[in-house]
Design an enzyme around this catalytic site. Sequence first.
Site, PDB file in Angstrom:
ATOM      1  N   LYS A  86       1.295  -6.857 -11.806  1.00 42.65           N
ATOM      2  CA  LYS A  86      -0.204  -6.949 -11.445  1.00 42.65           C
ATOM      3  C   LYS A  86      -0.600  -5.774 -12.742  1.00 42.65           C
ATOM      4  O   LYS A  86      -2.282  -6.657 -13.089  1.00 42.65           O
ATOM      5  CB  LYS A  86       0.435  -5.628 -10.580  1.00 42.65           C
ATOM      6  CG  LYS A  86       0.639  -5.915  -9.300  1.00 42.65           C
ATOM      7  CD  LYS A  86       0.671  -5.467  -8.887  1.00 42.65           C
ATOM      8  CE  LYS A  86       1.588  -4.740  -8.153  1.00 42.65           C
ATOM      9  NZ  LYS A  86       1.860  -3.457  -7.549  1.00 42.65           N
ATOM     10  N   CYS A 175      -1.207   5.423   3.807  1.00 46.44           N
ATOM     11  CA  CYS A 175       0.141   5.439   3.258  1.00 46.44           C
ATOM     12  C   CYS A 175       0.374   7.210   2.884  1.00 46.44           C
ATOM     13  O   CYS A 175       1.635   7.056   3.053  1.00 46.44           O
ATOM     14  CB  CYS A 175      -0.095   5.036   2.035  1.00 46.44           C
ATOM     15  SG  CYS A 175      -1.478   5.140   0.780  1.00 46.44           S
ATOM     16  N   MET A 176      -0.338   7.926   2.677  1.00 42.46           N
ATOM     17  CA  MET A 176       0.664   9.140   2.160  1.00 42.46           C
ATOM     18  C   MET A 176       0.471  10.219   3.032  1.00 42.46           C
ATOM     19  O   MET A 176       1.207  11.750   2.920  1.00 42.46           O
ATOM     20  CB  MET A 176       0.045   9.756   0.798  1.00 42.46           C
ATOM     21  CG  MET A 176      -0.480   8.939  -0.153  1.00 42.46           C
ATOM     22  SD  MET A 176       1.630   8.045  -0.506  1.00 42.46           S
ATOM     23  CE  MET A 176       2.582   9.629  -1.061  1.00 42.46           C
ATOM     24  N   MET A 360       6.255   3.658   0.816  1.00 44.48           N
ATOM     25  CA  MET A 360       5.768   3.621   2.371  1.00 44.48           C
ATOM     26  C   MET A 360       6.463   2.621   2.719  1.00 44.48           C
ATOM     27  O   MET A 360       6.414   2.980   4.174  1.00 44.48           O
ATOM     28  CB  MET A 360       4.864   1.655   1.776  1.00 44.48           C
ATOM     29  CG  MET A 360       3.969   2.166   1.126  1.00 44.48           C
ATOM     30  SD  MET A 360       2.544   3.751   1.759  1.00 44.48           S
ATOM     31  CE  MET A 360       2.792   4.424   0.398  1.00 44.48           C
ATOM     32  N   GLY A 397       1.403   4.975  -3.927  1.00 37.73           N
ATOM     33  CA  GLY A 397       1.041   3.344  -4.024  1.00 37.73           C
ATOM     34  C   GLY A 397      -0.451   3.436  -4.413  1.00 37.73           C
ATOM     35  O   GLY A 397      -0.308   2.184  -5.890  1.00 37.73           O
ATOM     36  N   GLN A 398      -1.224   3.761  -4.560  1.00 38.98           N
ATOM     37  CA  GLN A 398      -2.550   3.532  -5.496  1.00 38.98           C
ATOM     38  C   GLN A 398      -2.245   4.384  -6.564  1.00 38.98           C
ATOM     39  O   GLN A 398      -1.710   5.870  -6.707  1.00 38.98           O
ATOM     40  CB  GLN A 398      -3.720   4.305  -3.480  1.00 38.98           C
ATOM     41  CG  GLN A 398      -3.197   2.769  -3.365  1.00 38.98           C
ATOM     42  CD  GLN A 398      -5.034   3.414  -1.978  1.00 38.98           C
ATOM     43  OE1 GLN A 398      -5.747   2.692  -2.603  1.00 38.98           O
ATOM     44  NE2 GLN A 398      -4.758   4.588  -0.827  1.00 38.98           N
TER      45      GLN A 398
END
Length: 631
Positions: A86, A175-176, A360, A397-398
Amino acid sequence: MMNRRNFLKKAAAASAMAAAATMIPGILFASDQEDSNLSGDINWIKGPCRFCGVGCGVLIGTQNGKAVAVKGDPNSSVNKGLLCVKGYHQIMCTSSADRLTKPLVKKNGKYVETSMEEALDLVASKMKETIEKHGKDSVAMYTSGQSTIPEGYVASKFMKGAIGTNNLDCNARLCMASAVTGFLTTFGADEPMGCYEDIEHANVFVLWGNNMAEMHPVLFSRMLDNRLTRKNVRIIDLATRTTRTSKAADKSILFKPQADLAIANAICYELINNGWVNHNFVEKHIAFSKGKTNIGYGLEDKFKFKDKAEPIDFDQYKTFLKDYRPDKVEAITGVSAKDIKYLASLYGNPNLKVVSFWCMGLNQHTRGTWMNNLVYNIHLLTGKISQPGNGPFSLTGQPSACGTAREVGTFTHKLPKGVVMNEKHRKLAAKIWKVPYERIPAKPTYHATEMFRAVDRGDIKFIWTQVTNPLVSLPKTSRYRPAMEKDSCFVVVSDVFPTPTSDVADVILPAAWHVEKSGMYGNSERRTQYWDKMVEAPGEATPDAWMTIEVARRMGYGDLFPYSKENHHEEIYNEYRQFHVGKKHNMAPVEVLKKQSGVIWPYIEETGKSTQWRFNSKYDPACDSTKDFDF
Ligand code: SF4
């Protein structure tokens, strides 16, 4: 410590990537970088990767005003020159044919191109008109863990300080939220303690529902390298399905979905039953509580917690765990008592350093907060926390879920320091923002999903989304898509590309990609990283922070947003730093960030260094030095 050359050579992923590099011009893989023939007149500029919370350091190669190549930053301690696939592809979208380059306004059901000036005029007038007709809480902003620190900060100042509504939330809620609430309910603060260097010190890695080989491959490569270069390093994969991580692990344990709760409690049962509790640590630092039981059902509107956590003692906790004897939970979990005892023996061995990693798999769980609490319980019972190689590690994740969403606080309940419910925190925000303290409401309004329910109910009549695509990422889009299509709500979407969310927008604002603006992100290990704008954005694409500032000015709040177009990111960051003055949360000055591949806060002014392990007085100067640990 591993040496960079060995790390690059041994990382399993690197060889496969090197082969791929020959097929993808413009992408310079780590193993090729020292003898690259792309080095000629390419200007390499450092920054963090745009794509995940690991926060790898990248070097973007620019030539003739274009981003033409990417390589891992060998000076970044996060990735030491390695990137995942990525990361290597992050500049491809800068020249993509479907970039949004002109603002689009919906007229008679069709999108019509307009100028940025006119589009921002329209957004500001609609927002103002909505507030005049329906009140401050009829407008909302929904932002992102991919927003830069300055973008998140001006969104918070605009909504809470200028307009005076707490209708700001972001996709990191999805997500968090359980990770944050896990931190808050266990430690009283959402403040991670460890850092990635834990990987080089640990003997055992327990991966809780965490497919790191595919989702956090650079950190996984560091773990593999650690296992290759040191003796008796073990990776244990605990998961509901077999993944690439399971294949690379020393032991793969499969459990029935949701049964991780019982496994964690059974490990704690074993720790106590075998005398593996670190009583010295527990007596000094732990207060036992029984948490909330009725946590509602996630899809119901307006749920309110009624019960509270209650203090208990160690013996009551021990009694509670009696239901989790390993042989009793075998049937619930699908995991043999032998495997549970093995896991407990690793955590319980005082000679082994253990890191638990999760992301996650634990967080996007119907009992995510509890699972976070339970992993902390294991580390707290054994005292394996806040030391090199010992700790619970919640990954993100981000790229700026920590730095922007959680630290700047782009949630309804948050402020750049603290929470809206706390008078002292509101007073500090009002002082720095130079607004009347009464303007910042003391009550949170809508969390992410409740915000879109409010759109559906007609309570929110104007919503502006930035750097996120809620009509893909929200649960139950079958409700929220028709909600956003209703005439009762004016929808503004800022993005780099058209998305299913921009499909329902009344105004679409073209946004700049990260290399087309300057900014800062904060990764999972509290590392703040700075980058400079590297290339011009196409057409009228504009940084999100600047669009927010321009709308705020048009609505009459110009005196609160006195930043310059060229340097607003730096001026905003300097203002944000004022919230965190002091040893416990000090953020590094911009000049320091510009020179380094990130600094882990709290930044120590006296030494110019990061604080790698918090709450341990050996490593954290913010601790009371008369104590061993100071949580
Ligand atoms: S691991 Fe994450 S931060 Fe590192 S290169 Fe891959 S996507 Fe980027």
